[in-house]
Write a protein that holds these residues in place. Structure first.
Motif, PDB file in Angstrom:
ATOM      1  N   LEU A  74       0.837  -1.198   0.000  1.00 18.99           N
ATOM      2  CA  LEU A  74       0.000   0.000   0.000  1.00 18.99           C
ATOM      3  C   LEU A  74       0.872   1.249   0.000  1.00 18.99           C
ATOM      4  O   LEU A  74       0.617   2.209  -0.717  1.00 18.99           O
ATOM      5  N   LYS A  75       1.916   1.175   0.835  1.00 23.79           N
ATOM      6  CA  LYS A  75       2.821   2.307   0.939  1.00 23.79           C
ATOM      7  C   LYS A  75       3.450   2.591  -0.418  1.00 23.79           C
ATOM      8  O   LYS A  75       3.513   3.738  -0.869  1.00 23.79           O
ATOM      9  N   ALA A  76       3.905   1.493  -1.050  1.00 23.72           N
ATOM     10  CA  ALA A  76       4.562   1.646  -2.347  1.00 23.72           C
ATOM     11  C   ALA A  76       3.587   2.239  -3.357  1.00 23.72           C
ATOM     12  O   ALA A  76       3.928   3.167  -4.093  1.00 23.72           O
ATOM     13  N   SER A  77       2.363   1.673  -3.349  1.00 26.54           N
ATOM     14  CA  SER A  77       1.407   2.152  -4.352  1.00 26.54           C
ATOM     15  C   SER A  77       0.985   3.580  -4.038  1.00 26.54           C
ATOM     16  O   SER A  77       0.750   4.377  -4.930  1.00 26.54           O
ATOM     17  N   PHE A  78       0.918   3.867  -2.717  1.00 24.16           N
ATOM     18  CA  PHE A  78       0.575   5.232  -2.321  1.00 24.16           C
ATOM     19  C   PHE A  78       1.652   6.195  -2.793  1.00 24.16           C
ATOM     20  O   PHE A  78       1.354   7.259  -3.358  1.00 24.16           O
ATOM     21  N   ALA A  79       2.916   5.770  -2.586  1.00 28.32           N
ATOM     22  CA  ALA A  79       4.023   6.625  -3.009  1.00 28.32           C
ATOM     23  C   ALA A  79       3.976   6.819  -4.520  1.00 28.32           C
ATOM     24  O   ALA A  79       4.185   7.924  -5.036  1.00 28.32           O
ATOM     25  N   ARG A  80       3.647   5.688  -5.230  1.00 26.54           N
ATOM     26  CA  ARG A  80       3.576   5.766  -6.689  1.00 26.54           C
ATOM     27  C   ARG A  80       2.468   6.720  -7.112  1.00 26.54           C
ATOM     28  O   ARG A  80       2.646   7.568  -7.987  1.00 26.54           O
ATOM     29  N   GLU A  81       1.312   6.534  -6.404  1.00 23.69           N
ATOM     30  CA  GLU A  81       0.154   7.362  -6.733  1.00 23.69           C
ATOM     31  C   GLU A  81       0.463   8.825  -6.470  1.00 23.69           C
ATOM     32  O   GLU A  81       0.141   9.699  -7.268  1.00 23.69           O
ATOM     33  N   GLU A  82       1.139   9.055  -5.338  1.00 28.28           N
ATOM     34  CA  GLU A  82       1.491  10.411  -4.963  1.00 28.28           C
ATOM     35  C   GLU A  82       2.425  11.011  -6.026  1.00 28.28           C
ATOM     36  O   GLU A  82       2.265  12.155  -6.440  1.00 28.28           O
ATOM     37  N   GLU A  83       3.371  10.158  -6.429  1.00 26.00           N
ATOM     38  CA  GLU A  83       4.352  10.606  -7.429  1.00 26.00           C
ATOM     39  C   GLU A  83       3.630  10.978  -8.722  1.00 26.00           C
ATOM     40  O   GLU A  83       3.891  12.005  -9.340  1.00 26.00           O
ATOM     41  N   ARG A  84       2.658  10.089  -9.090  1.00 25.05           N
ATOM     42  CA  ARG A  84       1.915  10.325 -10.317  1.00 25.05           C
ATOM     43  C   ARG A  84       1.108  11.622 -10.209  1.00 25.05           C
ATOM     44  O   ARG A  84       1.081  12.444 -11.114  1.00 25.05           O
ATOM     45  N   ALA A  85       0.458  11.772  -9.026  1.00 26.79           N
ATOM     46  CA  ALA A  85      -0.356  12.974  -8.822  1.00 26.79           C
ATOM     47  C   ALA A  85       0.534  14.213  -8.889  1.00 26.79           C
ATOM     48  O   ALA A  85       0.162  15.229  -9.477  1.00 26.79           O
ATOM     49  N   ARG A  86       1.747  14.068  -8.282  1.00 23.08           N
ATOM     50  CA  ARG A  86       2.649  15.207  -8.279  1.00 23.08           C
ATOM     51  C   ARG A  86       3.067  15.548  -9.704  1.00 23.08           C
ATOM     52  O   ARG A  86       3.099  16.715 -10.107  1.00 23.08           O
ATOM     53  N   ALA A  87       3.372  14.468 -10.454  1.00 22.70           N
ATOM     54  CA  ALA A  87       3.798  14.688 -11.839  1.00 22.70           C
ATOM     55  C   ALA A  87       2.675  15.349 -12.643  1.00 22.70           C
ATOM     56  O   ALA A  87       2.917  16.272 -13.430  1.00 22.70           O
ATOM     57  N   ALA A  88       1.443  14.862 -12.391  1.00 20.64           N
ATOM     58  CA  ALA A  88       0.301  15.424 -13.121  1.00 20.64           C
ATOM     59  C   ALA A  88       0.110  16.890 -12.752  1.00 20.64           C
ATOM     60  O   ALA A  88      -0.113  17.740 -13.622  1.00 20.64           O
ATOM     61  N   ALA A  89       0.229  17.174 -11.437  1.00 20.03           N
ATOM     62  CA  ALA A  89       0.059  18.551 -10.983  1.00 20.03           C
ATOM     63  C   ALA A  89       1.136  19.432 -11.602  1.00 20.03           C
ATOM     64  O   ALA A  89       0.869  20.557 -12.030  1.00 20.03           O
ATOM     65  N   LEU A  90       2.350  18.876 -11.654  1.00 18.42           N
ATOM     66  CA  LEU A  90       3.470  19.630 -12.214  1.00 18.42           C
ATOM     67  C   LEU A  90       3.216  19.922 -13.694  1.00 18.42           C
ATOM     68  O   LEU A  90       3.434  21.040 -14.173  1.00 18.42           O
ATOM     69  N   ALA A  91       2.724  18.898 -14.392  1.00 14.10           N
ATOM     70  CA  ALA A  91       2.460  19.070 -15.823  1.00 14.10           C
ATOM     71  C   ALA A  91       1.365  20.115 -16.034  1.00 14.10           C
ATOM     72  O   ALA A  91       1.463  20.967 -16.924  1.00 14.10           O
ATOM     73  N   ARG A  92       0.317  20.042 -15.182  1.00 14.09           N
ATOM     74  CA  ARG A  92      -0.767  21.015 -15.298  1.00 14.09           C
ATOM     75  C   ARG A  92      -0.242  22.423 -15.053  1.00 14.09           C
ATOM     76  O   ARG A  92      -0.567  23.364 -15.765  1.00 14.09           O
ATOM     77  N   GLU A  93       0.591  22.510 -14.006  1.00 11.39           N
ATOM     78  CA  GLU A  93       1.130  23.806 -13.626  1.00 11.39           C
ATOM     79  C   GLU A  93       2.004  24.362 -14.757  1.00 11.39           C
ATOM     80  O   GLU A  93       1.979  25.550 -15.072  1.00 11.39           O
ATOM     81  N   ARG A  94       2.766  23.457 -15.386  1.00 15.60           N
ATOM     82  CA  ARG A  94       3.649  23.870 -16.471  1.00 15.60           C
ATOM     83  C   ARG A  94       2.821  24.401 -17.637  1.00 15.60           C
ATOM     84  O   ARG A  94       3.125  25.437 -18.225  1.00 15.60           O
ATOM     85  N   THR A  95       1.727  23.672 -17.935  1.00 17.83           N
ATOM     86  CA  THR A  95       0.845  24.098 -19.026  1.00 17.83           C
ATOM     87  C   THR A  95       0.280  25.486 -18.741  1.00 17.83           C
ATOM     88  O   THR A  95       0.282  26.363 -19.595  1.00 17.83           O
ATOM     89  N   ARG A  96      -0.161  25.646 -17.485  1.00 20.00           N
ATOM     90  CA  ARG A  96      -0.758  26.917 -17.108  1.00 20.00           C
ATOM     91  C   ARG A  96       0.281  28.032 -17.203  1.00 20.00           C
ATOM     92  O   ARG A  96       0.020  29.117 -17.750  1.00 20.00           O
ATOM     93  N   LEU A  97       1.475  27.733 -16.692  1.00 20.27           N
ATOM     94  CA  LEU A  97       2.536  28.726 -16.680  1.00 20.27           C
ATOM     95  C   LEU A  97       2.880  29.139 -18.105  1.00 20.27           C
ATOM     96  O   LEU A  97       3.047  30.315 -18.425  1.00 20.27           O
ATOM     97  N   MET A  98       2.945  28.121 -18.979  1.00 21.45           N
ATOM     98  CA  MET A  98       3.278  28.398 -20.370  1.00 21.45           C
ATOM     99  C   MET A  98       2.219  29.291 -21.001  1.00 21.45           C
ATOM    100  O   MET A  98       2.537  30.243 -21.714  1.00 21.45           O
ATOM    101  N   ARG A  99       0.964  28.983 -20.697  1.00 22.20           N
ATOM    102  CA  ARG A  99      -0.112  29.769 -21.274  1.00 22.20           C
ATOM    103  C   ARG A  99      -0.049  31.214 -20.751  1.00 22.20           C
ATOM    104  O   ARG A  99      -0.177  32.169 -21.498  1.00 22.20           O
ATOM    105  N   ASP A 100       0.190  31.310 -19.426  1.00 20.57           N
ATOM    106  CA  ASP A 100       0.256  32.648 -18.828  1.00 20.57           C
ATOM    107  C   ASP A 100       1.418  33.454 -19.395  1.00 20.57           C
ATOM    108  O   ASP A 100       1.282  34.635 -19.682  1.00 20.57           O
TER     109      ASP A 100
END
Lengths: 646, 225
Positions: free
Chosen positions: A417-443
């Motif tokens: 669970l811990k591993a999958s949680f860490a993976r999920e967290e990592e994925r969420a972080r990556a997704a958030a980062l990608a979203r943020e990058r898109t937004r930043l680029m647009r701005d």
């Protein structure tokens, strides 16, 4: 191809398995055969008997009006009435010089009752001994002959043999001799055939209690309840005397004594439930013979009960023993556990003894009519007790190992669970980062990019008067806005407006335009937890546009910004920002266009509308000769997605 | 090293300007010189140190990213040797990362590189008068540090334990865009005392001990910048 290769392998495995189970079957059958041989050997061992000089063998039998000379042991035909017992008369010699020693008559075995008279005085009536009245027990009797009865020389001995029930009467050899010589043999038999059954009945009672408790605690395992019923029935019937006369309870005790088929039915049902797992559809049929006997016992007369017990009950018991042996054998082969092996051996012993007793009753086998089925049943009781204990111990071990395994499993699951949680967290972080990058680029594209391109274009014109500085300053301002908007302001738009005020003042100072900043309501604007950086950027850019319009196109001298929270009819607070200037204003065309404005300013107004729409805010533009008023009403809830951005 | 020795009164305020980008440096020098400051310009850490051999300047204006080192070192050295020197950091964006790290080693203000010349001069004058400038975003950053769990916060480490509730109230006001007059009105104090409070806030945020873990972390964080 692979299928063809797999099939022989599978078949081979099956063949190997069937060979293994066949060898196990042979082993099991050999073991049972050995047990049968040992049983037969043990049963053939003659019981020890007193010295033959005390034997009284020659009797004259008066039976059914006929008189003949017999040698004991002797059988007489069965009868239903007790009124005409067979009378055996004989004599024994009481030698001289034996006055000190008491003499006794010892009857090792008889069915069903005896009355012994010495010199015409009755000294023993076995019908008064409840244990002796049970034909399935091999109760011996001994009676001391009162010394006064004895005469020197030959003495007269008469034995009346009472026979009831369908089985024939039997009288074993009779010994008459000194009590001290005979009693040890009597005690030996009494221990084996009277005391030992009582001990086993006590054991059975304990088993009944244990099983009943087990069933109470584990209602989903009816096997224990069924076995408890069998045990309880066995205990009750063992302590009941054979009814010889009419009493209120005689019917009931007759029923209970004849309960062996019911008891064996319960044991069989237990085996089916315990080993077979699935209760067959015809399962209740098991109890039919037993219940039939109960009905007969309740409503039929005593003779009918006895007859039906012998002709229906005994074969039923045998049949059930046989079925039991088969079920247990199957379970031994399938489960290979100690409990079923023990029970299997016990069943074989009981079955062997049952066959022995049957042959004895049918007088096929000439022996001394010792019934051993009841006694051998104790082997089954021992096996049941041992099996239960074994199961209990194994369950305890399983609980121990289960607890250990649970700990391991829980730890493993936790790690996973811990591993999958860490993976999920990592994925969420990556997704958030990608979203943020898109937004930043647009701005950045919206503001800084365009401004930098404009700077490049202006500098290439080589025109000294080109407003490069202005464009560059705007670019820097936008860069600060983008960076500022990324800061977490916790939904308080006032914090973003604070920074904007600083920038606005810096922007207005060179133009000598005063900024009148008013926070009308004390708390300023309501807090919006759902406020995201892109909302902030849209709102601040919108305000920037309003400011720029006022500076560049309206020639305003004073700009007023007021911030307030409007409370609507439902009591909900709605933030409102108003930017007002005292410039020359512009006229709005009916279609919302701005004919009097330059193209640039028109685009600015369009941008403002689109930004307000993207945030779900309401934009109100009023312009006239006295100036322009931009009123931005914030939504109650900022939208999650930037749908209007396309 | 360029020394602008205009005919200025001897009591003119001395300013040491450390900025490696020549056009920016010229621009700032012009703005300050026109306002009557006596400006000494340096482009590197080494040049700046050479200028600090004698008595210290009244004001030190320094960029953080220098060709041969970090401005933070210069601020710390100056703060140790010349406690009376007012130190300001020159920043492109005025972002909390650079401003706060400068404040923790002893700076009491910041100056945007693209500020208008009059604003530049005014800011330095105010600084000398004991009025430290602060932006809404810097105030917001400090205030949030007083609330948040420090482990979760990003940016340079900052110890806000010494700030009084009143100082935090002032920072809140600034963060929300209120003017000094408005803040003073709300908090029932004189408008003139607000800038002094801000300087006091800066002083409280300074990390004095070299061996402090916070300082080490700060140094490491800055090296990675």
């Amino acid at each position: 191809m692979t299928e063809a290769a797999a099939k022989p392998g599978l078949a081979g495995a099956r063949r190997w398995r069937s060979r293994a189970s066949a060898s196990r079957l042979v082993q099991y059958i050999l073991l049972q055969a050995l047990i049968v041989i040992v049983c037969i050997f043990a049963l053939r061992q003659p019981a020890s008997e007193p010295p033959s000089r005390y034997l009284v063998t020659t009797f004259s039998l008066k039976d059914n009006g006929a008189e003949r000379s017999v040698t004991l042991p002797d059988f007489v035909a069965s009868r239903s009435s007790m009124n005409d017992p067979a009378l055996y008369t004989g004599s024994f010699a009481w030698p001289d010089g034996e006055p000190q020693r008491a003499w006794s008559v010892y009857l090792p075995r008889f069915t069903n009752g005896v009355e012994v008279a010495v010199n015409d005085v009755v000294i023993l009536d076995s019908r008064r001994d409840p244990a002796a009245n049970r034909p399935d027990r091999n109760t011996p009797e001994i009676a001391v002959i009162p010394a006064s009865l004895l005469r020197d020389g030959p003495n007269h001995l008469a034995v009346r043999l009472f026979v009831w029930g369908p089985i024939s009467g039997f009288l074993d050899r009779i010994y008459v001799g000194p009590d001290e010589m005979l009693r040890p043999y009597y005690d030996q038999r009494s221990l084996l055939f009277v005391t030992l059954p009582v001990v086993f009945s006590a054991w059975q009672a304990i088993l009944a209690v244990i099983l009943a408790i087990m069933w109470t605690m584990r209602r989903h395992e009816p096997a224990y309840g069924v076995l408890a019923a069998a045990m309880a029935l066995g205990v009750v019937q063992a302590f009941l005397p054979t009814p010889l006369d009419q009493s209120p309870y005689s019917q009931l005790s007759a029923v209970l004594i004849a309960s062996a088929p019911l008891e064996s039915g319960f044991v069989l049902a237990f085996a089916v439930l315990f080993f077979g797992q699935k209760w067959p559809r015809y399962g209740p049929l098991i109890f039919v013979p037993g219940l039939l006997l109960v009905v007969i016992g309740l409503f039929g007369d005593r003779t009918l009960v006895r007859e039906s017990f012998v002709f229906l009950g005994v074969p039923t018991v045998g049949l059930y023993l046989l079925l039991l042996a088969l079920i247990v054998a199957r379970s031994v082969l399938k489960r290979q556990d100690v409990a079923s092996l023990l029970l299997g051996c016990a069943v074989t012993i009981v079955l062997t003894c049952w066959v022995h007793d049957l042959l004895s009753v049918l007088q096929v086998m000439h022996d001394r009519r010792i019934f051993v089925t009841r006694l051998s049943y104790s082997a089954m009781l021992v096996a049941i007790g041992a099996g239960l204990t074994w199961r209990f111990a194994r369950a305890l071990n399983q609980v121990d190992s289960f607890a250990g395994r649970m700990v391991v499993l829980v730890r493993e699951a936790e790690d996973k669970l811990k591993a999958s949680f860490a993976r999920e967290e990592e994925r969420a972080r990556a997704a958030a980062l990608a979203r943020e990058r898109t937004r930043l680029m647009r701005d950045l594209h919206d503001g800084l990019g365009g401004q930098l391109v404009s700077i490049v274009a202006l500098s290439e014109r080589g025109d000294a008067s080109a407003p490069i500085g202005e464009a560059a300053r705007a670019a820097l301002k936008d860069l600060r806005l983008v960076i500022d908007s990324m800061d977490d302001i916790g939904g308080d738009l006032m914090l973003a407006l604070g920074s904007w005020r600083e920038r606005a003042m810096a922007q207005l100072r060179p133009h000598d335009i005063a900024l009148d900043w008013r926070v009308v309501t004390p708390q300023g604007l309501p807090v919006h937890p759902e406020l995201r950086p892109w909302h902030v950027i849209q709102i601040v850019r919108l305000l920037d546009e309003a400011l720029t319009n006022a500076v560049k196109h309206a020639d305003a001298r004073r700009i007023a910004v007021s911030i307030e929270t409007l409370t609507d009819a439902s009591g909900l607070g709605q933030g409102c920002i108003t930017v007002e200037d005292d410039g020359k204003g512009f006229a709005l065309a009916p279609d919302g266009g701005t004919p009097t404005l330059g193209q640039k300013a028109a685009r600015g107004l369009r941008n403002m509308r689109s930004r307000a729409a993207r945030c779900g805010a309401e934009l109100e533009l009023v312009s006239g000769a006295g100036g322009t008023r931009v009123r931005l009403k914030l939504p109650h809830h900022f939208p999650d997605t930037d749908a209007a951005a396309g | 090293m360029t020394v602008l020795s205009d005919e200025r009164p001897s009591q003119a305020i001395t300013v040491l300007l450390v900025e490696d980008d020549a056009p920016t440096s010229w621009r700032l020098q012009d703005a300050l010189a026109k306002a009557g400051f006596q400006v000494t310009a340096a482009a590197t850490l080494a040049e700046a140190r050479a200028c600090l051999t004698g008595s210290g300047p009244r004001v030190l204006l320094t960029d953080l990213q220098l060709p041969d080192g970090h401005g933070v070192e210069l601020i710390r050295e100056t703060r140790e040797r010349f406690p009376d020197t007012e130190i300001m950091v020159i920043s492109i964006l005025g972002d909390e990362e650079s401003v706060i790290s400068a404040i923790t080693v002893g700076a009491t203000g910041y100056l945007l590189k693209d500020a208008f010349p009059t604003d530049i001069a005014a800011t330095v004058h105010e600084l000398v008068a004991g009025h430290s400038p602060i932006s809404a975003s810097i105030a917001r950053f400090i205030v949030r540090r007083t609330q948040n769990n420090p482990e979760r916060a990003s940016g340079p480490p900052l110890n806000t334990a010494k700030l009084t509730p009143r100082e935090i109230d002032i920072l809140w006001g600034i963060a929300k865009g209120f003017s000094y007059a408005e803040i003073a009105g709300h908090l029932g104090m004189s408008r003139q005392t607000v800038p002094g409070h801000i300087k006091s806030i800066y002083r409280k945020l300074e990390v004095h001990t070299r061996g402090e873990a916070v300082f080490e972390a700060l140094q490491q964080g800055l090296i990675r910048l």
